[in-house]
Design a protein around this motif. Sequence first.
Motif, PDB file in Angstrom:
ATOM      1  N   VAL A  75       0.795  -1.230   0.000  1.00  0.00           N
ATOM      2  CA  VAL A  75       0.000   0.000   0.000  1.00  0.00           C
ATOM      3  C   VAL A  75       0.826   1.278   0.000  1.00  0.00           C
ATOM      4  O   VAL A  75       0.309   2.344  -0.362  1.00  0.00           O
ATOM      5  CB  VAL A  75      -0.977   0.036   1.200  1.00  0.00           C
ATOM      6  CG1 VAL A  75      -2.040  -1.045   1.057  1.00  0.00           C
ATOM      7  CG2 VAL A  75      -0.238  -0.080   2.530  1.00  0.00           C
ATOM      8  N   TYR A  76       2.099   1.203   0.421  1.00  0.00           N
ATOM      9  CA  TYR A  76       2.917   2.426   0.518  1.00  0.00           C
ATOM     10  C   TYR A  76       4.316   2.102   0.007  1.00  0.00           C
ATOM     11  O   TYR A  76       5.056   1.343   0.617  1.00  0.00           O
ATOM     12  CB  TYR A  76       2.981   2.907   1.969  1.00  0.00           C
ATOM     13  CG  TYR A  76       3.591   4.288   2.165  1.00  0.00           C
ATOM     14  CD1 TYR A  76       4.954   4.505   1.958  1.00  0.00           C
ATOM     15  CD2 TYR A  76       2.823   5.371   2.589  1.00  0.00           C
ATOM     16  CE1 TYR A  76       5.523   5.764   2.140  1.00  0.00           C
ATOM     17  CE2 TYR A  76       3.381   6.629   2.784  1.00  0.00           C
ATOM     18  CZ  TYR A  76       4.732   6.812   2.562  1.00  0.00           C
ATOM     19  OH  TYR A  76       5.294   8.051   2.752  1.00  0.00           O
ATOM     20  N   ASN A  77       4.671   2.694  -1.137  1.00  0.00           N
ATOM     21  CA  ASN A  77       5.983   2.482  -1.731  1.00  0.00           C
ATOM     22  C   ASN A  77       6.994   3.366  -1.001  1.00  0.00           C
ATOM     23  O   ASN A  77       7.051   4.571  -1.234  1.00  0.00           O
ATOM     24  CB  ASN A  77       5.934   2.832  -3.222  1.00  0.00           C
ATOM     25  CG  ASN A  77       7.230   2.519  -3.944  1.00  0.00           C
ATOM     26  OD1 ASN A  77       8.204   2.074  -3.325  1.00  0.00           O
ATOM     27  ND2 ASN A  77       7.246   2.737  -5.237  1.00  0.00           N
ATOM     28  N   TYR A  78       7.769   2.770  -0.101  1.00  0.00           N
ATOM     29  CA  TYR A  78       8.672   3.553   0.746  1.00  0.00           C
ATOM     30  C   TYR A  78      10.048   3.745   0.100  1.00  0.00           C
ATOM     31  O   TYR A  78      10.481   4.868  -0.137  1.00  0.00           O
ATOM     32  CB  TYR A  78       8.813   2.888   2.115  1.00  0.00           C
ATOM     33  CG  TYR A  78       9.687   3.694   3.073  1.00  0.00           C
ATOM     34  CD1 TYR A  78       9.250   4.928   3.554  1.00  0.00           C
ATOM     35  CD2 TYR A  78      10.925   3.242   3.480  1.00  0.00           C
ATOM     36  CE1 TYR A  78      10.037   5.684   4.414  1.00  0.00           C
ATOM     37  CE2 TYR A  78      11.719   3.979   4.345  1.00  0.00           C
ATOM     38  CZ  TYR A  78      11.276   5.205   4.812  1.00  0.00           C
ATOM     39  OH  TYR A  78      12.058   5.950   5.651  1.00  0.00           O
ATOM     40  N   PHE A  79      10.754   2.638  -0.172  1.00  0.00           N
ATOM     41  CA  PHE A  79      12.041   2.748  -0.864  1.00  0.00           C
ATOM     42  C   PHE A  79      11.756   2.796  -2.363  1.00  0.00           C
ATOM     43  O   PHE A  79      11.648   1.764  -3.020  1.00  0.00           O
ATOM     44  CB  PHE A  79      12.960   1.575  -0.512  1.00  0.00           C
ATOM     45  CG  PHE A  79      13.545   1.665   0.870  1.00  0.00           C
ATOM     46  CD1 PHE A  79      14.318   2.758   1.249  1.00  0.00           C
ATOM     47  CD2 PHE A  79      13.327   0.660   1.789  1.00  0.00           C
ATOM     48  CE1 PHE A  79      14.859   2.843   2.525  1.00  0.00           C
ATOM     49  CE2 PHE A  79      13.867   0.732   3.068  1.00  0.00           C
ATOM     50  CZ  PHE A  79      14.634   1.837   3.435  1.00  0.00           C
ATOM     51  N   THR A  80      11.622   4.000  -2.889  1.00  0.00           N
ATOM     52  CA  THR A  80      11.144   4.192  -4.258  1.00  0.00           C
ATOM     53  C   THR A  80      12.188   3.868  -5.312  1.00  0.00           C
ATOM     54  O   THR A  80      11.853   3.712  -6.487  1.00  0.00           O
ATOM     55  CB  THR A  80      10.694   5.646  -4.458  1.00  0.00           C
ATOM     56  OG1 THR A  80      11.798   6.519  -4.170  1.00  0.00           O
ATOM     57  CG2 THR A  80       9.542   5.982  -3.523  1.00  0.00           C
ATOM     58  N   ARG A  81      13.430   3.802  -4.928  1.00  0.00           N
ATOM     59  CA  ARG A  81      14.521   3.543  -5.858  1.00  0.00           C
ATOM     60  C   ARG A  81      15.283   2.288  -5.453  1.00  0.00           C
ATOM     61  O   ARG A  81      15.218   1.850  -4.319  1.00  0.00           O
ATOM     62  CB  ARG A  81      15.489   4.729  -5.892  1.00  0.00           C
ATOM     63  CG  ARG A  81      14.919   5.952  -6.596  1.00  0.00           C
ATOM     64  CD  ARG A  81      15.761   7.182  -6.313  1.00  0.00           C
ATOM     65  NE  ARG A  81      15.403   8.295  -7.171  1.00  0.00           N
ATOM     66  CZ  ARG A  81      14.313   9.044  -6.999  1.00  0.00           C
ATOM     67  NH1 ARG A  81      13.495   8.795  -5.987  1.00  0.00           N
ATOM     68  NH2 ARG A  81      14.036  10.031  -7.828  1.00  0.00           N
ATOM     69  N   SER A  82      16.013   1.757  -6.412  1.00  0.00           N
ATOM     70  CA  SER A  82      16.842   0.588  -6.128  1.00  0.00           C
ATOM     71  C   SER A  82      17.888   0.937  -5.078  1.00  0.00           C
ATOM     72  O   SER A  82      18.468   2.027  -5.088  1.00  0.00           O
ATOM     73  CB  SER A  82      17.539   0.113  -7.405  1.00  0.00           C
ATOM     74  OG  SER A  82      18.496  -0.876  -7.104  1.00  0.00           O
ATOM     75  N   GLN A  83      18.135  -0.002  -4.188  1.00  0.00           N
ATOM     76  CA  GLN A  83      19.174   0.198  -3.188  1.00  0.00           C
ATOM     77  C   GLN A  83      20.554  -0.177  -3.724  1.00  0.00           C
ATOM     78  O   GLN A  83      21.546  -0.108  -3.009  1.00  0.00           O
ATOM     79  CB  GLN A  83      18.836  -0.607  -1.932  1.00  0.00           C
ATOM     80  CG  GLN A  83      17.547  -0.125  -1.278  1.00  0.00           C
ATOM     81  CD  GLN A  83      17.262  -0.792   0.047  1.00  0.00           C
ATOM     82  OE1 GLN A  83      18.088  -0.778   0.953  1.00  0.00           O
ATOM     83  NE2 GLN A  83      16.092  -1.394   0.175  1.00  0.00           N
ATOM     84  N   PHE A  84      20.594  -0.560  -5.008  1.00  0.00           N
ATOM     85  CA  PHE A  84      21.860  -0.843  -5.671  1.00  0.00           C
ATOM     86  C   PHE A  84      22.088   0.185  -6.767  1.00  0.00           C
ATOM     87  O   PHE A  84      21.141   0.689  -7.370  1.00  0.00           O
ATOM     88  CB  PHE A  84      21.863  -2.249  -6.266  1.00  0.00           C
ATOM     89  CG  PHE A  84      21.617  -3.327  -5.257  1.00  0.00           C
ATOM     90  CD1 PHE A  84      22.469  -3.504  -4.176  1.00  0.00           C
ATOM     91  CD2 PHE A  84      20.516  -4.160  -5.366  1.00  0.00           C
ATOM     92  CE1 PHE A  84      22.241  -4.496  -3.239  1.00  0.00           C
ATOM     93  CE2 PHE A  84      20.276  -5.147  -4.439  1.00  0.00           C
ATOM     94  CZ  PHE A  84      21.144  -5.316  -3.357  1.00  0.00           C
ATOM     95  N   ASN A  85      23.350   0.457  -7.045  1.00  0.00           N
ATOM     96  CA  ASN A  85      23.684   1.439  -8.063  1.00  0.00           C
ATOM     97  C   ASN A  85      24.998   1.091  -8.729  1.00  0.00           C
ATOM     98  O   ASN A  85      25.907   0.532  -8.090  1.00  0.00           O
ATOM     99  CB  ASN A  85      23.813   2.837  -7.444  1.00  0.00           C
ATOM    100  CG  ASN A  85      22.560   3.676  -7.635  1.00  0.00           C
ATOM    101  OD1 ASN A  85      22.123   3.887  -8.765  1.00  0.00           O
ATOM    102  ND2 ASN A  85      21.982   4.142  -6.551  1.00  0.00           N
ATOM    103  N   LEU A  86      25.105   1.431  -9.998  1.00  0.00           N
ATOM    104  CA  LEU A  86      26.371   1.387 -10.719  1.00  0.00           C
ATOM    105  C   LEU A  86      26.955   2.789 -10.612  1.00  0.00           C
ATOM    106  O   LEU A  86      26.380   3.743 -11.155  1.00  0.00           O
ATOM    107  CB  LEU A  86      26.148   0.995 -12.178  1.00  0.00           C
ATOM    108  CG  LEU A  86      27.380   1.027 -13.098  1.00  0.00           C
ATOM    109  CD1 LEU A  86      28.444   0.053 -12.611  1.00  0.00           C
ATOM    110  CD2 LEU A  86      26.974   0.721 -14.536  1.00  0.00           C
ATOM    111  N   VAL A  87      28.068   2.934  -9.893  1.00  0.00           N
ATOM    112  CA  VAL A  87      28.607   4.263  -9.615  1.00  0.00           C
ATOM    113  C   VAL A  87      30.047   4.386 -10.093  1.00  0.00           C
ATOM    114  O   VAL A  87      30.782   3.394 -10.190  1.00  0.00           O
ATOM    115  CB  VAL A  87      28.539   4.607  -8.109  1.00  0.00           C
ATOM    116  CG1 VAL A  87      27.092   4.617  -7.631  1.00  0.00           C
ATOM    117  CG2 VAL A  87      29.371   3.642  -7.276  1.00  0.00           C
ATOM    118  N   VAL A  88      30.415   5.629 -10.386  1.00  0.00           N
ATOM    119  CA  VAL A  88      31.795   5.974 -10.736  1.00  0.00           C
ATOM    120  C   VAL A  88      32.158   7.239  -9.974  1.00  0.00           C
ATOM    121  O   VAL A  88      31.263   7.987  -9.537  1.00  0.00           O
ATOM    122  CB  VAL A  88      31.956   6.215 -12.256  1.00  0.00           C
ATOM    123  CG1 VAL A  88      31.678   4.948 -13.046  1.00  0.00           C
ATOM    124  CG2 VAL A  88      31.059   7.357 -12.719  1.00  0.00           C
TER     125      VAL A  88
END
Length: 337
Positions: free
Chosen positions: A104-117
Amino acid sequence: MKRRQFMAAAAGLPLALAASRVHSQAQDELTIVYPSPGGLGYFALYAAIGEGYFAEEKLKIQPRSVNGSAQAIQALLAGQAQLAHPGPGPLMAARERGQDLVYVYNYFTRSQFNLVVPEASPFQKPTDLKGKVIGVGTADGAEVAFVRSIFDADGMKEGQDYKFITVGEGGMAVAGFMQKAIDAYASDTAGAATLTLRGVKLRSLTPPPFQSFFGNGYVVTRKYLDENRNLLERFGRALVRGTKFGIDPANRAATLKHARMGNPQQLENMPFAEALLDVYYKLTSPIDPAKGFGYNHPAAWEMWQQTLVASGDLKKPLPDLTRAYSNDLVTAWNAPR
């Protein structure tokens, strides 16, 4: 006791009992089961508790922690809690087993993983990393599969167009960048915070579609949703207020203080806690601010389902994916006060 005093006391007793009943009825208690004790990750909840927003909605919140999303769902189904905070994968797996749960509630709206530089690097998109080395924390971590899927989408194959090397968590990635042993890093939440704390400013190369692989959110049974909409409206309204309070820079010290309720050990290293909080701000901000906090994006759910079917975590697509989530209360949660 004199008769007059006794009569006065007796006369006041029903009023006192009535007042007691009114007070007990004034607050509805909600037990929420989380898959981990991360106080900073749930900063919005603890800010809403600490600032009295739940109390204003006549709610008493009882957070509990278990080990993982599966146990959180088990506790919810066993009636040990009214809400749980699992990820979308375990939720859809539960629905495949016939358990009517609703996100009912989308809390972590983004992936907790990332490709970073590093911010100073010349790489601007994943295809710029052709022929390069990607550092990972562990060889079989979830972040590896996530980053591999990013390269797969661009037609790049591991071992042919790029390679992974295991450099360890957070702090080891700093050394990897400094020694030029890696060109990019598959980062999780804590890893990004560690790199930032160590002075490595990051740029994410994660394409927008992959940012939509949202994480954990608030889940109830459909029966509870149907029978307690007013209560859930009050809950979400306070949670949105807690989120807005927490992300306001003027409230940073108070937000960190409130988060101690959930996990005091997480705040023993304050510089790290500050860096981690910055990461959680990004993870919980709406993909589309116009939709408000808590909104479920149908396209993101479709992406999750396709991925879970392809990986074998779901045998086949759910009969009606839209039954797995609800946006019915989002407007009320985000309405101006």
